[in-house]
Design a protein around this motif. Structure first.
Motif, PDB file in Angstrom:
ATOM      1  N   LEU A 124      38.338  45.780  37.863  1.00 49.62           N
ATOM      2  CA  LEU A 124      38.290  44.680  36.900  1.00 49.62           C
ATOM      3  C   LEU A 124      37.637  45.115  35.593  1.00 49.62           C
ATOM      4  CD1 LEU A 124      37.124  41.767  39.240  1.00 49.62           C
ATOM      5  CD2 LEU A 124      39.300  41.845  37.998  1.00 49.62           C
TER       6      LEU A 124
ATOM      7  N   ASN B 103      35.516  45.682  43.502  1.00 49.11           N
ATOM      8  CA  ASN B 103      36.513  45.438  42.463  1.00 49.11           C
ATOM      9  C   ASN B 103      36.176  46.024  41.101  1.00 49.11           C
ATOM     10  OD1 ASN B 103      38.122  43.955  44.223  1.00 49.11           O
ATOM     11  ND2 ASN B 103      36.877  42.115  43.871  1.00 49.11           N
TER      12      ASN B 103
ATOM     13  N   SER C 158      37.393  38.587  34.468  1.00 46.61           N
ATOM     14  CA  SER C 158      36.628  39.736  34.947  1.00 46.61           C
ATOM     15  C   SER C 158      35.136  39.551  34.673  1.00 46.61           C
ATOM     16  CB  SER C 158      37.114  41.022  34.258  1.00 46.61           C
ATOM     17  OG  SER C 158      38.457  41.277  34.602  1.00 46.61           O
TER      18      SER C 158
END
Lengths: 299, 299, 299, 299
Positions: free
Chosen positions: B86, B83, B24
């Motif tokens: 994450l 995203n 991440s």
């Protein structure tokens, strides 16, 4: 570091440092004197800024260009480097095959470890130019030029910035020793093998004699002599001033390569990628003049 | 480092590096190529100088502003980031709630891990814009636009600087693997889950196909098409030159976001906070023009 | 490091870091936010260049100057610093004695650990100015001004750059705790000692209240009020722009101190020693105007 | 590090640091105050850029020059340095022999450890100038000047930038102690040997007295006095401003040495190799004027 993770030039440099022996790494990494120009070359690159334009349809892209009448897939080629056998057993032949595969130009050094004919035969479709050091013995030089023309090289790249070999401090401190299996293939070196010191000097820079100089008397009038013995385009490599660029035009050469020899010749000169604005405008004027000449030559 | 001592952005960055897993952290921290622009973005910020005026009664302070007709409490908003799941299980919903609490604008990414409807429902009072990647399949794109309008997003932010995904060296070296529990929620990804490589590419950048490109054929004429299918203001994100800013005005868009995509797209472009003076004056001219248009629209 | 080898300011800084406890060192060393201005203040100094003239007879040297009618042995004085008791039990009295010995000016802070009267009595011959923070309660402020005038302070230095206390990240991270034996002597602090948090805030910056602000409503009209309650020259400390310097002239103050509060108030402002050329020319114009006023006042 | 691998100045510096004792290394390496100018001297050198011209026949090279009527093999000489006995038992005699061998000029310091006569006799063919510190006792000074002229020195180099010895922080911190076997040979120092503190001060800088000053009253009128007692050309060493260069011309001196005393006198002055453009043009004008004078003197 495995070769799988080599994604940029810096990675290759790191890989080479780890995998080459100290002698070979020393040869490739050495800069002249305090290496100011070696550092400047990289830093000037980092200071360049791109100005991207957007919302253009870029689904079809073409970076091909025409250089002295020859087509290349991208306007990026391979400058001449001596002794590529130090980096890999494939030496210049490996490089030539890669250049041919990417359809771009490779300039082969006078001091390659394979002969210019072997290099050409390995990848006859790839565009190649021949880099020339003028030898004190002009007949030897003329022989090199005739061989290059006969072998299919498309231009002669005369290096002008090596009247004397640059003082590379690492070389001066640690010396450099040419491995016995490598040759200055284009010149033959049977005679050099007798004397280790002579042999190393010759192999290192492809030159003999105590002052390591070959082109010390090279001058503008030699351009006319080169022109008289070959029909290839002549390019001067190593021009760093607007004044010399103008002289190049006046002496009828077909191109110049602005270069500081990778920071290996004279420390303290400008970064290759950051010439003076005067030199830049000369280069542009030069390009226009050469184009006009080319147009008038093709009726 | 405890979360109590997070007093500035650098502290949050350090905290994230310590608490996120490598996958991440790699996704959020990667810059394009050698990360020159990533570094420049921060350094250019540090070079800005404030000129404080004193002896003004500042007991009542107001940083609120009006952006495209909407009021925000401060002229600082949240750029789109893909995203966000994450970073936290709350993903984009956590960010949206925070933005609503501070009464400022959040731009939601096409590639969010929650659907744009879920994000909007989590904080319906907060001002939100929708960031759009144009998909090769125009019907999919039109569907996204219609959903954004219906869900209550107040503007469409078209990203123009991603004809091809930037070459992020860390990603190229270490790869990036999307955790199985995260989705490209706005697109649905049932079909993607079959093939791990495809899935990762799609989830990573929300795109499929072997060349990781989606907007490769995007061009100025697509602005008119977007205009034809939605009534939201259109903002172009990623403009970096005065020339493109002028074209934006000519094509009737409602705003531009000068941005280099956080240094993640093309390395070597100018810092976002330090555009050229030509671009600055374009932006000012643009703002004046847009204001004039808005005034003439409100009779 | 012994005190014998303290030959320059950097040595004293290093000595203080080694010998003060973390709480005290934190108070004196903290800069605002990311400390860009704190660093700039030093770097700008290093960039100054001297142009020495030679072959002058310098056997007799005199650096004395006259400042607002008072003679000093050198044109370098001591800016106000709060809470000098953190550095030494002698606190401001030690500093005042040193300033008097070198016959230069000391500016005493509102937030000293000794009363302004005790400081004055310790070295009555030394030139002293009083630094003033305007308190929300104007009667308290007026009391301070009257005491300063009565005690023999020769000028009032009004700090203008502290409408709100600067965000010093080290303080925000680690906190600061005033040792119980130290007082905000000029204000008295019997009431503050009840509540530890209040006490620390007050002692730290000499201010009470939840927002740590005192001068938040201070404005140019308060200059006239100050003028009305005291006959001392009024100097504004913290001016950073040409615009404010011009307003200072218009409001009839007697001097300005260009200062960024040692980089402790607002990060990102110009270095104190490197004001803009516009501010420089204002300062010169100001000096000329003040001199003219002074001349016309002395008939 | 062996002496074999000394290929550049930095190598010699490193070698000296390793092989000299701390006392001697301290003497040679110390810069004034915070050493800003010491660093600037080197950095300014690194910023110089060369503009090499190529394709010139350089098989015959000549760097010789004529300085004040004397021929040198290269336009690089040796500036005066005191106490060379600290570096080698051969002291100034070793340096003088090297300078003579390379056919360039050496400037001998007033504070050499060998007498000016011994230095001259060691290498009578080498061009030498004598560096002069004017002593408070003018008769001593006149004696030095007469001896220099008689011994065969070809110019008098008057140091003007030392009215007071520079504050070198390393010296102030660690002190400097002259080894008992070294003498201020040109002055004799029988009387100094009685008192260790006096002796060190005198030997260190060749000066006596509590304030370490000798030339504190030196001024432009002393040039005329020097002119009256000797027929050698007079050069001023240490000029750093255009104004002083102009005064030098007006006072009829024969040359100036732009110098900041190796960064050892006053910290914060410009780098020696990077004088202001005004000073540069003065130096050129000066050179032209001196040449004209010389021409008119040689009828």
């Amino acid at each position: 570091m495995s070769s799988d993770s080599l994604v940029c030039l810096k990675d290759f440099e790191k890989y080479a440092k780890e995998h080459l022996n100290r002698n070979s790494w020393g040869f490739f990494s050495a800069g002249a004197e305090g290496c100011q120009t070696l550092r400047d070359n990289e830093e000037a690159f980092r200071r360049l800024r791109l100005r991207p334009r957007f919302l253009r349809d870029v689904s079809v892209r073409d970076m091909s260009a025409t250089v002295l009448g020859q087509r290349v897939d991208m306007p990026i080629g391979i400058s001449p480097t001596a002794n590529q056998g130090l980096a890999s057993p494939q030496g210049e032949i490996g490089t030539a095959k890669a250049a041919a595969q990417f359809q771009t130009c490779m300039i082969c050094s006078t001091y390659s470890n394979f002969t210019m004919e072997d290099i050409m035969n390995s990848s006859p479709d790839g565009l190649k130019w021949f880099q020339l050091y003028v030898r004190p013995d002009r007949e030897t030089t003329a022989g090199l030029v005739r061989r290059a023309e006969r072998a299919g090289y498309k231009a002669l790249v005369l290096t002008v910035d090596l009247p004397i070999v640059g003082r590379r401090y690492p070389d001066l401190r640690h010396g450099f020793s040419m491995p016995p299996h490598l040759r200055v293939a284009n010149l033959g070196n049977a005679d050099l093998s007798q004397n280790k010191k002579d042999r190393n000097e010759a192999l290192d820079y492809g030159m003999g004699g105590p002052d390591q100089s070959s082109d010390i008397a090279l001058s503008w009038k030699d351009i006319a002599w080169l022109r008289s013995i070959c029909s290839l385009p002549i390019i001067l490599k190593g021009i760093l001033t607007a004044e010399d660029a103008r002289l190049a035009v006046q002496h009828g050469v077909d191109g110049i390569l602005v270069s500081n020899h990778g920071g290996r010749q004279l420390d303290g000169v400008p970064a290759t990628v950051q010439p003076s604005s005067r030199l830049c405008s000369c280069v542009i004027t030069f390009a226009e003049k050469v184009m006009t000449q080319n147009n008038s030559r093709t009726p």
